[in-house]
Design a protein around this motif. Structure first.
Motif, mmCIF file in Angstrom:
data_model
loop_
_atom_site.group_PDB
_atom_site.id
_atom_site.type_symbol
_atom_site.label_atom_id
_atom_site.label_comp_id
_atom_site.label_asym_id
_atom_site.label_seq_id
_atom_site.Cartn_x
_atom_site.Cartn_y
_atom_site.Cartn_z
ATOM 1 N N THR A 72 0.814 -1.286 -0.162
ATOM 2 C CA THR A 72 0.009 0.070 -0.096
ATOM 3 C C THR A 72 0.929 1.394 0.090
ATOM 4 N N GLY A 73 2.330 1.130 0.404
ATOM 5 C CA GLY A 73 2.855 2.312 0.614
ATOM 6 C C GLY A 73 2.872 3.106 1.670
ATOM 7 N N ALA A 74 1.947 2.806 2.826
ATOM 8 C CA ALA A 74 1.795 3.304 3.814
ATOM 9 C C ALA A 74 2.849 3.201 4.896
ATOM 10 N N ILE A 75 3.161 4.297 5.582
ATOM 11 C CA ILE A 75 4.466 4.322 6.429
ATOM 12 C C ILE A 75 4.127 4.451 7.903
ATOM 13 N N THR A 76 4.659 3.607 8.567
ATOM 14 C CA THR A 76 4.296 3.569 9.991
ATOM 15 C C THR A 76 5.535 4.240 10.902
ATOM 16 N N LEU A 77 5.291 4.961 11.702
ATOM 17 C CA LEU A 77 6.248 5.573 12.606
ATOM 18 C C LEU A 77 6.019 5.323 13.963
ATOM 19 N N HIS A 224 10.502 1.392 27.040
ATOM 20 C CA HIS A 224 10.165 0.875 25.806
ATOM 21 C C HIS A 224 8.605 0.567 25.796
ATOM 22 N N GLY A 225 7.875 0.416 26.865
ATOM 23 C CA GLY A 225 6.517 0.391 26.730
ATOM 24 C C GLY A 225 5.620 1.355 26.745
ATOM 25 N N ASP A 226 6.161 2.489 26.879
ATOM 26 C CA ASP A 226 5.400 3.848 26.742
ATOM 27 C C ASP A 226 5.602 4.449 25.021
ATOM 28 N N THR A 227 4.701 4.001 24.549
ATOM 29 C CA THR A 227 4.913 3.945 22.840
ATOM 30 C C THR A 227 3.756 4.674 22.218
ATOM 31 N N ALA A 228 4.181 5.621 21.281
ATOM 32 C CA ALA A 228 3.356 6.050 20.235
ATOM 33 C C ALA A 228 3.576 5.582 18.912
ATOM 34 N N GLN A 229 2.407 5.346 18.156
ATOM 35 C CA GLN A 229 2.552 4.981 16.860
ATOM 36 C C GLN A 229 1.558 5.440 16.001
ATOM 37 N N VAL A 230 1.797 5.763 14.735
ATOM 38 C CA VAL A 230 1.091 6.486 13.819
ATOM 39 C C VAL A 230 1.193 5.864 12.398
ATOM 40 N N THR A 231 0.321 5.539 11.412
ATOM 41 C CA THR A 231 0.651 5.040 10.156
ATOM 42 C C THR A 231 -0.168 6.055 9.118
ATOM 43 N N PHE A 232 1.002 6.671 8.400
ATOM 44 C CA PHE A 232 0.382 7.465 7.447
ATOM 45 C C PHE A 232 0.065 6.723 6.029
ATOM 46 N N THR A 233 -1.176 6.840 5.773
ATOM 47 C CA THR A 233 -1.818 6.481 4.558
ATOM 48 C C THR A 233 -1.418 7.178 3.167
ATOM 49 N N SER A 234 -1.268 8.673 3.456
ATOM 50 C CA SER A 234 -0.845 9.505 2.311
ATOM 51 C C SER A 234 0.038 10.623 3.093
ATOM 52 N N LEU A 235 1.105 11.279 2.112
ATOM 53 C CA LEU A 235 1.872 12.238 2.619
ATOM 54 C C LEU A 235 2.369 13.190 1.426
ATOM 55 N N GLU A 236 2.182 14.000 1.403
ATOM 56 C CA GLU A 236 2.934 14.857 0.304
ATOM 57 C C GLU A 236 3.196 16.264 0.637
ATOM 58 N N VAL A 237 4.140 16.709 0.177
ATOM 59 C CA VAL A 237 4.830 18.136 0.166
ATOM 60 C C VAL A 237 4.918 18.588 -0.987
ATOM 61 N N ARG A 238 4.321 19.921 -1.241
ATOM 62 C CA ARG A 238 4.463 20.742 -2.619
ATOM 63 C C ARG A 238 4.847 21.857 -2.260
ATOM 64 N N HIS A 239 5.250 22.761 -3.456
ATOM 65 C CA HIS A 239 5.721 24.029 -3.289
ATOM 66 C C HIS A 239 5.005 24.538 -4.766
ATOM 67 N N PRO A 240 3.822 24.872 -4.823
ATOM 68 C CA PRO A 240 3.289 25.254 -5.885
ATOM 69 C C PRO A 240 3.716 26.621 -6.502
#
Length: 242
Positions: A72-77, A224-240
């Protein structure tokens, strides 16, 4: 309106010019994250950070703090309490940093992201995105699990001001956009709620860049037990073009 007048008029009340609602569907038609255009900053040891260039990320790099789904290309941090000490406190974060820095007066700048909050840390607060400068964050988005809302904080030197920018959906999904314009305007959209702000005076001189973040706030017990986790399903940076 000129930049000085805009800043004076708001006086960092953040021009909290009313919040208008936009259809959530307008923010859900985005492309998968392109890891090659970012640099990863992740923990390496108790007092060290590792920087992983986009060229390495694009080859399928993974670690306990970063993974990209090949299908899927999704990124998990992911991040946890075992991060380098900062002024005697542990404020852990794993960061995807925009590859090029910019001055807000020179170029329009947009970051669009959709993500799922996988794991809340102990205080139920996760930094999910920001505009960063060499002196620290300029604009920061924080998801609050206790209140099911996202706040936006604008930092102006030693002071900061926060407002509620949008609601977190029950399924823990968040779509957001952060936009900066050379006239000094900042626009933040969170799950369809739009807020118009002003660039703080402290952000008018240094270079800046966007960051997608899975970060904790305040002090956390080093473990290690105190965890934060997110998964980015889309991410884009633009300079129009202006």
């Amino acid at each position: 309106m000129s930049l000085p007048r805009l800043l004076c008029a708001t006086c960092l009340t953040l021009a909290l010019a009313g919040t208008a609602l936009l259809p959530a569907s307008a923010m859900d038609t985005r492309s998968p994250p392109q890891a090659g255009s970012f640099t990863l900053q992740e923990p390496q040891a108790r007092l060290k950070l590792r920087l992983v260039p986009g060229t390495t990320l694009a080859t399928g790099y993974h670690s306990p703090f970063y993974q990209q789904n090949p299908a899927t290309g999704a990124i998990t941090l992911r991040t946890d309490g075992l991060q380098p000490f900062i002024r005697g406190q542990t404020a852990s974060a794993t960061v995807l940093r925009e590859g090029t820095a910019w001055y807000f007066q020179q170029t329009p700048a947009d970051m669009n992201a959709s993500l799922h909050i996988d794991t809340w840390p102990s205080d139920q607060r996760i930094i999910i995105g920001r505009i960063q400068s060499p002196h620290g964050p300029v604009v920061e988005l924080v998801a609050d699990g206790h209140r099911s809302q996202v706040t936006v904080t604008v930092h102006d030197g030693s002071s900061a001001r926060s407002i509620v920018a949008g609601t977190i959906y029950p399924d823990r999904n968040v779509s957001y956009a952060i936009s900066s314009r050379p006239n000094g305007t900042l626009v933040v959209v969170v799950n369809g709620s739009r807020s118009v702000l002003a660039m703080p005076m402290a952000g008018t001189a240094p270079v800046m860049w966007f960051e997608a973040v899975a970060g904790q706030t305040g002090w956390h017990m080093p473990c290690h037990g105190d965890t934060a986790q997110v998964t980015f399903t889309s991410l884009e940076v633009r300079h129009p073009a202006p």
